[in-house]
Design an enzyme around this catalytic site. Structure first.
Site, PDB file in Angstrom:
ATOM      1  N   GLY A  46       0.842  -1.195   0.000  1.00  0.00           N
ATOM      2  CA  GLY A  46       0.000   0.000   0.000  1.00  0.00           C
ATOM      3  C   GLY A  46       0.876   1.243   0.000  1.00  0.00           C
ATOM      4  O   GLY A  46       2.018   1.207   0.459  1.00  0.00           O
ATOM      5  N   GLN A  51       2.907  10.095   1.234  1.00  0.00           N
ATOM      6  CA  GLN A  51       4.217   9.433   1.298  1.00  0.00           C
ATOM      7  C   GLN A  51       5.108   9.810   0.125  1.00  0.00           C
ATOM      8  O   GLN A  51       6.327   9.611   0.203  1.00  0.00           O
ATOM      9  CB  GLN A  51       4.049   7.904   1.341  1.00  0.00           C
ATOM     10  CG  GLN A  51       3.408   7.406   2.633  1.00  0.00           C
ATOM     11  CD  GLN A  51       3.323   5.899   2.630  1.00  0.00           C
ATOM     12  OE1 GLN A  51       2.373   5.337   2.117  1.00  0.00           O
ATOM     13  NE2 GLN A  51       4.319   5.232   3.184  1.00  0.00           N
ATOM     14  N   CYS A  90       5.751  -0.042   7.372  1.00  0.00           N
ATOM     15  CA  CYS A  90       5.429   1.093   6.517  1.00  0.00           C
ATOM     16  C   CYS A  90       6.671   1.509   5.735  1.00  0.00           C
ATOM     17  O   CYS A  90       7.759   1.589   6.308  1.00  0.00           O
ATOM     18  CB  CYS A  90       4.956   2.256   7.396  1.00  0.00           C
ATOM     19  SG  CYS A  90       4.538   3.746   6.481  1.00  0.00           S
ATOM     20  N   LEU A  91       6.505   1.794   4.449  1.00  0.00           N
ATOM     21  CA  LEU A  91       7.641   2.206   3.625  1.00  0.00           C
ATOM     22  C   LEU A  91       8.250   3.521   4.101  1.00  0.00           C
ATOM     23  O   LEU A  91       9.405   3.812   3.808  1.00  0.00           O
ATOM     24  CB  LEU A  91       7.212   2.330   2.153  1.00  0.00           C
ATOM     25  CG  LEU A  91       6.811   1.010   1.475  1.00  0.00           C
ATOM     26  CD1 LEU A  91       6.267   1.283   0.079  1.00  0.00           C
ATOM     27  CD2 LEU A  91       7.975   0.038   1.420  1.00  0.00           C
ATOM     28  N   HIS A 132      -4.518   1.518   7.638  1.00  0.00           N
ATOM     29  CA  HIS A 132      -3.142   2.045   7.677  1.00  0.00           C
ATOM     30  C   HIS A 132      -2.978   3.179   6.660  1.00  0.00           C
ATOM     31  O   HIS A 132      -2.467   4.259   6.993  1.00  0.00           O
ATOM     32  CB  HIS A 132      -2.170   0.898   7.377  1.00  0.00           C
ATOM     33  CG  HIS A 132      -0.730   1.290   7.316  1.00  0.00           C
ATOM     34  ND1 HIS A 132       0.211   0.804   8.190  1.00  0.00           N
ATOM     35  CD2 HIS A 132      -0.061   2.119   6.470  1.00  0.00           C
ATOM     36  CE1 HIS A 132       1.400   1.330   7.886  1.00  0.00           C
ATOM     37  NE2 HIS A 132       1.253   2.135   6.842  1.00  0.00           N
ATOM     38  N   GLU A 133      -3.421   2.940   5.430  1.00  0.00           N
ATOM     39  CA  GLU A 133      -3.271   3.960   4.381  1.00  0.00           C
ATOM     40  C   GLU A 133      -4.167   5.162   4.655  1.00  0.00           C
ATOM     41  O   GLU A 133      -3.767   6.307   4.435  1.00  0.00           O
ATOM     42  CB  GLU A 133      -3.566   3.367   2.997  1.00  0.00           C
ATOM     43  CG  GLU A 133      -2.702   2.187   2.591  1.00  0.00           C
ATOM     44  CD  GLU A 133      -1.217   2.419   2.760  1.00  0.00           C
ATOM     45  OE1 GLU A 133      -0.760   3.564   2.650  1.00  0.00           O
ATOM     46  OE2 GLU A 133      -0.504   1.438   3.034  1.00  0.00           O
ATOM     47  N   HIS A 136      -2.616   7.648   6.937  1.00  0.00           N
ATOM     48  CA  HIS A 136      -1.626   8.532   6.306  1.00  0.00           C
ATOM     49  C   HIS A 136      -2.270   9.840   5.821  1.00  0.00           C
ATOM     50  O   HIS A 136      -1.628  10.889   5.813  1.00  0.00           O
ATOM     51  CB  HIS A 136      -0.982   7.847   5.094  1.00  0.00           C
ATOM     52  CG  HIS A 136       0.168   6.947   5.425  1.00  0.00           C
ATOM     53  ND1 HIS A 136       1.330   7.403   6.020  1.00  0.00           N
ATOM     54  CD2 HIS A 136       0.354   5.618   5.229  1.00  0.00           C
ATOM     55  CE1 HIS A 136       2.173   6.386   6.161  1.00  0.00           C
ATOM     56  NE2 HIS A 136       1.610   5.293   5.697  1.00  0.00           N
TER      57      HIS A 136
END
Ligand code: NI
Length: 153
Positions: A46, A51, A90-91, A132-133, A136
């Site tokens: 994701g 991000q 998470c990236l 999660h997304e 953000h």
């Protein structure tokens, strides 16, 4: 299509609230394509627009299953129900993971890349990933919600 740079924890952009998308134009489509490329390049499941430094309410998900790439624009989570605990990473927070409580099931209403409204029911890892997304878009990182210790490799 292009790989974009992923902002890392500590960058203040990740902590800002994203604004709704109001133009469903070629510029949006280019961003969505770049976000998918960037997610795949980094082996993520994701990626949210903040991000890559774009404060708009957009995220993409691909769980590497038969359902493929999903694009969510101006999403709203409705009817969250139950609870599941999953290990998240998470990236934007490299080499770090931890357990987070999320709804077991939810519905998400969103627009596609052409502005068309759709609704999707989610459970298990898809529900986790959506939450999660979505966080953000409001400047929230999973590490803010970790139960117990944040783990580092
Ligand atoms: Ni993330």
């Amino acid at each position: 299509m292009a790989i974009r740079q992923i902002l890392k924890d500590g960058d203040e952009t990740l902590r800002k609230k994203s604004r709704p998308v109001d133009r469903f134009d070629s510029r949006l489509h280019e961003l969505l394509d770049d976000m998918a490329d960037t997610m795949y390049e980094n082996n993520g499941i994701g990626l949210a627009a903040p991000q890559v430094g774009i404060l708009r309410r957009i995220f993409v998900i691909d769980l590497n299953d038969e359902t493929g790439l999903k694009e969510f624009i101006n999403p709203e989570i409705v009817e969250p129900s139950g609870c599941q605990t999953a290990t998240e990473c998470c990236l934007s927070v490299p080499d770090t993971w931890g357990e987070v409580d999320r709804p077991a099931t939810l519905k998400i209403k969103a627009q596609d890349r052409h502005g068309k409204l759709f609704e999707l029911e989610a459970e298990e890892i898809l529900a986790v990933c959506i939450c999660h997304e979505y966080d953000h878009l409001d400047g929230i990182l999973f590490k803010d919600k970790v139960k117990g210790e944040l783990q580092h490799s």
